[in-house]
Each structure stands twice: as structure tokens, then as C-alpha cells.
Design an enzyme around this catalytic site. Sequence first.
Site, PDB file in Angstrom:
ATOM      1  CE  LYS A 144      13.003   5.649   3.957  1.00  0.00           C
ATOM      2  NZ  LYS A 144      11.818   7.196   4.093  1.00  0.00           N
TER       3      LYS A 144
ATOM      4  CD  GLU B  68      13.562   5.644   7.629  1.00  0.00           C
ATOM      5  OE1 GLU B  68      12.181   5.807   7.526  1.00  0.00           O
ATOM      6  OE2 GLU B  68      14.075   6.757   7.580  1.00  0.00           O
TER       7      GLU B  68
ATOM      8  NE  ARG C  43      -0.425  18.639  10.745  1.00  0.00           N
ATOM      9  CZ  ARG C  43      -0.691  19.455  11.389  1.00  0.00           C
ATOM     10  NH1 ARG C  43       0.084  20.786  11.684  1.00  0.00           N
ATOM     11  NH2 ARG C  43      -1.822  19.526  12.292  1.00  0.00           N
TER      12      ARG C  43
ATOM     13  CE  LYS D 284       8.758   6.058   7.696  1.00  0.00           C
ATOM     14  NZ  LYS D 284       9.567   7.561   7.835  1.00  0.00           N
TER      15      LYS D 284
HETATM   16  P1  13P Z   1      14.155  11.798   3.650  1.00  0.00           P
HETATM   17  O1  13P Z   1      13.566  11.040   2.243  1.00  0.00           O
HETATM   18  O2  13P Z   1      13.588  12.746   3.875  1.00  0.00           O
HETATM   19  O3  13P Z   1      15.179  11.410   5.280  1.00  0.00           O
HETATM   20  O4  13P Z   1      12.931  10.729   4.311  1.00  0.00           O
HETATM   21  C1  13P Z   1      12.039  10.021   4.315  1.00  0.00           C
HETATM   22  C2  13P Z   1      11.720   9.080   5.306  1.00  0.00           C
HETATM   23  O5  13P Z   1      10.141   8.778   5.475  1.00  0.00           O
HETATM   24  C3  13P Z   1      12.316   9.483   6.887  1.00  0.00           C
HETATM   25  O6  13P Z   1      11.310   8.440   7.790  1.00  0.00           O
END
Ligand code: 13P
Length: 342
Positions: free
Chosen positions: A227, A185, A52, A144
Site C-alpha cells: 500500500k 504501507e 466514532r 495493516k
Molecule cells: P488515506 O487514504 O487517507 O491516506 O488513508 C489510508 C490509510 O489507511 C492510512 O494509513
Amino acid sequence: CTELDPALSLELEKIIETISAPKKGLLACDESPASLEQRFQEIGIDNTESTRRAYREMLLSADKSQFSQYISGVILHHETIHQRTSEDVEFVEFLRRRNIIVGVKVDRGLVRLFGTEDEKTTQGLDNLQENCVRYKKEGCHFAKWRCVFSISERCPSHLAMITNANVLARFASICQSARMVPIVEPEILSNGKYGIDRALQVHEEMLSILFRALNEYHVYLEGMVLKPAMVLSGIKNAIKCTPQIVAEYTLRALRRTVPAAVPAIFFLSGGQTDEEAVLNLNAINACDNKKPWRLSFCYGRALQNMAMKIWKNNSENVDKAQAMFLKRAQLCSEASLGELQV
Ligand code: 13P
């Protein structure tokens, strides 16, 4: 409602100004070890701390000037925050030297929401205050938190929407108190057969409940980023909507629910092919409907998919994988201006 200390609101606005600079978006490479498992398996790579680390180093050390031309900030996983490049520099410091703003995923993943049809909420509020204070000291300026909703005849339930709206609002408020910009998000997953009208209805309902909660928690809207997913028909629906339709529906949902005080909306790419994620973002920005926010990308999959497949944990493939990643970033950057050459 008490007003935010002016120094704090100014600090949050400054961070947003930097991450939402024109032509730029965010790279989300904050996948948990568990979510990388499947993606690494597909290309035959062991999922270990060291693979990773090597993978993230490949992405983050792509050509400095191109990287910062397209990407303003990167969201890291907790594990990466304390890892080092092969030249023994902490990733956070490495990115700071490249003028990239560092953010961190602070949620601790999904759990079942008891009493629903297998709907989910997101854990991690315990200790969030102290974690955020520590991350800020370590050089992270935004954070986030992801909640998910799925669409079916009866879902998302009112309980799932209320619970997740409150969880996201509490996260955003704690995050701002620790001087970090919250990236809120609420992902509406696109698994399912439903049409785009149903997706529009769910987005509107969920976002209006979310913004009510954000207001009730006195979240400083000028100091947050939303988001969301784009408004799309379900993956199993035979009708594929054109980018123009996706743009129209997405902007309709956002205009009806997201206050103009919110400075920026960065979309996620899940549920779309790499190509669709670029074309849809371009159509959204090319559309001359009213748009009081900066609309850009915070992509994980659409930026990384192809590069990861080329990389395969082989040092001989690093240059090619980085070139592919930068190509995707360039396309997203053009799309964030609605200037993609299609
Ligand atoms: P994706 O653009 O792959 O949907 O992922 C963004 C992300 O941060 C998901 O939490």
C-alpha cells in the site's frame, strides 16, 4: 529459506483473490481516536467513543448491494472491532454478513526515531503475534501496518529507511504466521516543495530497501499487498503534475522495485484531493505500460472526506452522507479499471 506450508500459502492467496476482485478496492476507516480528533473538530463534533461508533455505522451500513459492488474489504481500528451496530451486532459480524472481508490496523502509531531529523518509526511489534492470532479468531483476515517517510534534502535518512523496512518486514512475517494477509504501507508523505523527480528517486530507493528486507524475512510475496503513496510532487511545489505524469512516474517506480510475485498494490490517498485520488488512479490503470499487479485503492480520506462533512452526527443527514460515500466509492471503482468517464 523454508517454504510456507501449502495450506497457509493457499489461505493467504484466497484472501487476496477476494480482496482484489475486479472493480473493487478497500475502505480504510481505521483512523485512531487521535487522528479523528482534528477531522471531527473541523465539523464541530465531539470525539468520543460513541460518536466514532455512530460515524462508522453510518459508513458501513450504506446500501449493501452498492457497497459490496465497489468495496471488497474494510480496515477497522481496534476500537471498532469490539463495537456493535445500533442493532446490537458486532461490526465484524455485520460486515461478514455483507460479504465484506474485515481487516484491522495492528500498528500502535508513530514514535520519534532518535538520532534523525525528527523522522519516525512505528511501534507495536511487542505482542503482535498474540494480537494477530486473536484478531484472526475474531474474524479479521488481513492487517495493516503503516510507516512514514518524509522528503527533504537529507531525508529520508538511510537509518529511517532501514529501520522502517525491517519493522514492516517483521510485521508482515508475524502477520502471515497468524494466517492474515499483511498490507504493507510505507507512506511517503507529500509535505514539501520537492519536484516529482525527487519523489521518484525516494520511492525507488525506499521500495528497493523494503523488498530486500521482505525477502530477508522470508515474507511470502504472493501472500502480501503493498500500500504505497503515488509518486507526486510536494504539496508546496507550484507545479501540479497531470494524472498522466503521475501515472507514468508511479508505474516507473513500481516496475523498478516491486516483484511481479506481489499480487496487488492498493494506493493510499493522503496528500491528494478527493478528485486527484480518483483521476490519478484512473490514469494509472488506463496507461498501457507493463503492470504485472492488480492496481486498486485502499483509501481513507478520499472516500470519507465529503461524507463526513455532510453527516455532522445528525441522523437526518445519514442518507445523504451515505449516498455521497457510495458515489466516491463508485468513482474509485471505475478508476480501478481505468474506465472513469472523464
Ligand atoms: P488515506 O487514504 O487517507 O491516506 O488513508 C489510508 C490509510 O489507511 C492510512 O494509513
